[in-house]
Design a protein around this motif. Structure first.
Motif, PDB file in Angstrom:
ATOM      1  N   MET A   1      11.513 -11.305  -2.471  1.00 51.75           N
ATOM      2  CA  MET A   1      11.569  -9.784  -2.541  1.00 51.75           C
ATOM      3  C   MET A   1      10.040  -9.265  -2.798  1.00 51.75           C
ATOM      4  SD  MET A   1      11.917  -6.686  -3.909  1.00 51.75           S
ATOM      5  CE  MET A   1      11.015  -6.746  -5.240  1.00 51.75           C
ATOM      6  N   PHE A   2       9.793  -8.334  -2.399  1.00 48.76           N
ATOM      7  CA  PHE A   2       8.395  -8.136  -2.610  1.00 48.76           C
ATOM      8  C   PHE A   2       8.141  -5.803  -2.383  1.00 48.76           C
ATOM      9  CE2 PHE A   2       8.178  -7.907   2.190  1.00 48.76           C
ATOM     10  CZ  PHE A   2       6.824  -7.340   2.575  1.00 48.76           C
ATOM     11  N   THR A   3       7.241  -5.485  -2.932  1.00 49.63           N
ATOM     12  CA  THR A   3       6.954  -4.535  -2.727  1.00 49.63           C
ATOM     13  C   THR A   3       5.961  -4.043  -1.629  1.00 49.63           C
ATOM     14  OG1 THR A   3       7.624  -3.376  -4.938  1.00 49.63           O
ATOM     15  CG2 THR A   3       6.886  -1.790  -3.629  1.00 49.63           C
ATOM     16  N   LEU A   4       6.234  -3.012  -1.230  1.00 45.57           N
ATOM     17  CA  LEU A   4       5.008  -2.406   0.245  1.00 45.57           C
ATOM     18  C   LEU A   4       5.334  -0.947   0.592  1.00 45.57           C
ATOM     19  CD1 LEU A   4       3.975  -2.741   2.438  1.00 45.57           C
ATOM     20  CD2 LEU A   4       5.592  -2.123   4.176  1.00 45.57           C
ATOM     21  N   HIS A   5       3.988  -0.815  -0.516  1.00 48.69           N
ATOM     22  CA  HIS A   5       3.890   0.305  -0.929  1.00 48.69           C
ATOM     23  C   HIS A   5       3.509   1.423   0.024  1.00 48.69           C
ATOM     24  CE1 HIS A   5       4.236  -0.553  -5.583  1.00 48.69           C
ATOM     25  NE2 HIS A   5       3.650  -1.605  -4.763  1.00 48.69           N
ATOM     26  N   CYS A   6       3.132   1.914   0.203  1.00 47.25           N
ATOM     27  CA  CYS A   6       3.096   3.150   1.584  1.00 47.25           C
ATOM     28  C   CYS A   6       1.846   4.059   1.292  1.00 47.25           C
ATOM     29  CB  CYS A   6       3.436   3.213   2.421  1.00 47.25           C
ATOM     30  SG  CYS A   6       4.642   1.854   3.098  1.00 47.25           S
ATOM     31  N   THR A   7       1.379   4.819   2.479  1.00 50.06           N
ATOM     32  CA  THR A   7       0.473   5.678   1.998  1.00 50.06           C
ATOM     33  C   THR A   7       0.911   6.986   2.448  1.00 50.06           C
ATOM     34  OG1 THR A   7      -0.730   5.060   3.912  1.00 50.06           O
ATOM     35  CG2 THR A   7      -1.583   4.893   2.390  1.00 50.06           C
ATOM     36  N   ALA A   8       1.082   8.157   2.197  1.00 50.98           N
ATOM     37  CA  ALA A   8       1.797   9.372   3.090  1.00 50.98           C
ATOM     38  C   ALA A   8       2.567   9.037   4.770  1.00 50.98           C
ATOM     39  CB  ALA A   8       1.737  10.399   2.300  1.00 50.98           C
ATOM     40  N   LYS A   9       0.939   8.996   5.333  1.00 49.76           N
ATOM     41  CA  LYS A   9       0.989   9.381   6.653  1.00 49.76           C
ATOM     42  C   LYS A   9       1.938   8.526   6.953  1.00 49.76           C
ATOM     43  CE  LYS A   9      -3.514   7.710   7.166  1.00 49.76           C
ATOM     44  NZ  LYS A   9      -5.299   7.219   7.474  1.00 49.76           N
ATOM     45  N   LEU A  10       1.459   7.061   6.295  1.00 51.81           N
ATOM     46  CA  LEU A  10       2.683   6.204   7.407  1.00 51.81           C
ATOM     47  C   LEU A  10       4.596   6.379   6.305  1.00 51.81           C
ATOM     48  CD1 LEU A  10       2.803   3.724   8.525  1.00 51.81           C
ATOM     49  CD2 LEU A  10       2.228   1.956   5.884  1.00 51.81           C
ATOM     50  N   ARG A  11       4.658   6.395   5.441  1.00 46.32           N
ATOM     51  CA  ARG A  11       6.216   6.560   4.624  1.00 46.32           C
ATOM     52  C   ARG A  11       6.414   7.881   5.878  1.00 46.32           C
ATOM     53  NH1 ARG A  11       3.412   7.195   0.041  1.00 46.32           N
ATOM     54  NH2 ARG A  11       4.084   9.580  -0.160  1.00 46.32           N
ATOM     55  N   GLU A  96      13.189  -9.312   1.907  1.00 43.37           N
ATOM     56  CA  GLU A  96      14.222  -8.764   1.727  1.00 43.37           C
ATOM     57  C   GLU A  96      12.030  -7.607   0.843  1.00 43.37           C
ATOM     58  OE1 GLU A  96      17.165  -6.761  -2.488  1.00 43.37           O
ATOM     59  OE2 GLU A  96      16.764  -9.364  -1.994  1.00 43.37           O
ATOM     60  N   VAL A  97      12.505  -6.417   0.806  1.00 39.95           N
ATOM     61  CA  VAL A  97      11.221  -5.693   1.497  1.00 39.95           C
ATOM     62  C   VAL A  97      12.035  -4.170   0.272  1.00 39.95           C
ATOM     63  CG1 VAL A  97      10.763  -4.699   3.178  1.00 39.95           C
ATOM     64  CG2 VAL A  97       9.042  -4.910   1.935  1.00 39.95           C
ATOM     65  N   ASP A  98      11.189  -3.706  -0.784  1.00 43.95           N
ATOM     66  CA  ASP A  98      10.780  -2.517  -1.192  1.00 43.95           C
ATOM     67  C   ASP A  98      10.240  -1.164  -0.711  1.00 43.95           C
ATOM     68  OD1 ASP A  98      13.722  -2.528  -2.247  1.00 43.95           O
ATOM     69  OD2 ASP A  98      12.822  -3.732  -4.451  1.00 43.95           O
ATOM     70  N   VAL A  99      10.350  -0.188  -0.414  1.00 43.32           N
ATOM     71  CA  VAL A  99       9.167   0.665   0.092  1.00 43.32           C
ATOM     72  C   VAL A  99       8.978   1.606  -1.478  1.00 43.32           C
ATOM     73  CG1 VAL A  99       8.196   2.576   1.593  1.00 43.32           C
ATOM     74  CG2 VAL A  99       9.730   0.686   2.064  1.00 43.32           C
ATOM     75  N   ALA A 100       7.715   1.799  -1.213  1.00 45.88           N
ATOM     76  CA  ALA A 100       7.067   2.690  -2.354  1.00 45.88           C
ATOM     77  C   ALA A 100       5.884   2.836  -2.054  1.00 45.88           C
ATOM     78  CB  ALA A 100       6.812   2.126  -3.221  1.00 45.88           C
ATOM     79  N   LYS A 101       5.631   4.223  -2.818  1.00 43.68           N
ATOM     80  CA  LYS A 101       4.376   5.108  -3.613  1.00 43.68           C
ATOM     81  C   LYS A 101       3.260   4.248  -3.683  1.00 43.68           C
ATOM     82  CE  LYS A 101       6.000   9.837  -3.907  1.00 43.68           C
ATOM     83  NZ  LYS A 101       6.179  10.793  -4.374  1.00 43.68           N
ATOM     84  N   THR A 102       2.141   4.078  -3.293  1.00 44.56           N
ATOM     85  CA  THR A 102       0.639   3.584  -3.826  1.00 44.56           C
ATOM     86  C   THR A 102       0.948   3.763  -4.614  1.00 44.56           C
ATOM     87  OG1 THR A 102      -0.761   5.358  -2.211  1.00 44.56           O
ATOM     88  CG2 THR A 102      -0.072   3.373  -1.263  1.00 44.56           C
ATOM     89  N   SER A 103       0.410   3.146  -5.850  1.00 49.92           N
ATOM     90  CA  SER A 103       0.188   2.950  -7.194  1.00 49.92           C
ATOM     91  C   SER A 103      -1.127   2.212  -7.460  1.00 49.92           C
ATOM     92  CB  SER A 103       0.869   2.453  -7.524  1.00 49.92           C
ATOM     93  OG  SER A 103       0.968   1.429  -7.994  1.00 49.92           O
ATOM     94  N   ASN A 104      -1.680   1.389  -6.862  1.00 49.63           N
ATOM     95  CA  ASN A 104      -3.081   0.834  -7.411  1.00 49.63           C
ATOM     96  C   ASN A 104      -4.363   1.233  -6.775  1.00 49.63           C
ATOM     97  OD1 ASN A 104      -4.780  -1.270  -7.822  1.00 49.63           O
ATOM     98  ND2 ASN A 104      -3.704  -2.923  -8.411  1.00 49.63           N
ATOM     99  N   ARG A 105      -5.151   2.698  -7.041  1.00 52.66           N
ATOM    100  CA  ARG A 105      -6.305   3.178  -6.226  1.00 52.66           C
ATOM    101  C   ARG A 105      -7.461   1.615  -5.830  1.00 52.66           C
ATOM    102  NH1 ARG A 105      -7.625   7.701 -10.944  1.00 52.66           N
ATOM    103  NH2 ARG A 105      -8.329   6.384 -11.510  1.00 52.66           N
ATOM    104  N   ARG A 106      -7.444   0.914  -6.814  1.00 49.27           N
ATOM    105  CA  ARG A 106      -8.223  -0.048  -6.250  1.00 49.27           C
ATOM    106  C   ARG A 106      -8.202  -1.034  -4.284  1.00 49.27           C
ATOM    107  NH1 ARG A 106      -7.792  -5.697  -7.092  1.00 49.27           N
ATOM    108  NH2 ARG A 106      -6.219  -5.768  -7.327  1.00 49.27           N
ATOM    109  N   VAL A 107      -6.834  -1.059  -4.863  1.00 50.68           N
ATOM    110  CA  VAL A 107      -6.404  -1.403  -3.424  1.00 50.68           C
ATOM    111  C   VAL A 107      -5.991   0.149  -2.357  1.00 50.68           C
ATOM    112  CG1 VAL A 107      -4.282  -2.589  -2.125  1.00 50.68           C
ATOM    113  CG2 VAL A 107      -4.924  -2.969  -4.665  1.00 50.68           C
TER     114      VAL A 107
END
Length: 163
Positions: A1-11, A96-107
């Motif tokens: 399980m991991f989370t894929l943090h997507c930018t708004a334009k990708l979401r 297994e993947v969850d989709v979320a908003k980006t949260s790490n500005r460094r990345v």
């Protein structure tokens, strides 16, 4: 399980509900970040949160991007000579993947820089092979990881964890 943090334009392209809670990653490399590059053809730029390892994939079909990342990571680990059992464990954990908003500005900042660099490499080198272009980006020293390169950091993380 991991989370894929997507930018708004990708979401907007993936069209998936966001995870309601943050679950801890069970993968060796951890969570991934992703954005869309509106080139011709359109691409997805994915960056590992832990190592800043980049992967470029075709964006289409966007709805399947979360499921296509696992096999791409497996191919990447294979290219770097990782053992098959390690690759199989990582792939199993990535089913297994969850989709979320980006949260790490460094990345996100590194992802933006990689997008810029990828366009230069693509034009200057005539690079159309996404795997080669991804590996070229992975050699780029990044200030966010102490001027180490993502490929060296990924190899270090993997060797420390599995030796």
């Amino acid at each position: 399980m991991f989370t894929l943090h997507c930018t708004a334009k990708l979401r907007d392209r993936i069209k998936r509900p966001l995870a309601s809670t943050k679950r801890p990653s069970t993968t060796l490399l951890g969570d991934w970040y992703a954005t869309a590059l509106f080139w011709k053809p359109q691409l997805a730029l994915l960056v590992n949160e832990r190592t800043l390892m980049p992967i470029l994939l075709p964006l289409a079909p966007a709805s399947t991007l979360p499921e296509r990342l696992g096999p791409a990571v497996g191919a990447l680990l294979h290219q770097y000579g990782m053992a098959l059992p390690l690759i199989e464990r990582e792939l199993a954990a990535m089913t297994e993947v969850d989709v979320a908003k980006t949260s790490n500005r460094r990345v996100v900042g590194t992802m933006n820089e990689f997008g810029f660099e990828a366009s230069i490499y693509r034009e200057g080198m005539g690079a159309t092979d996404l795997a080669k272009l991804s590996m070229r980006l992975a050699e780029t020293p990044c200030g966010a990881i102490g001027h180490n390169s993502p490929d060296r950091l990924m190899l270090d993380v993997v060797s420390r964890t599995h030796h």
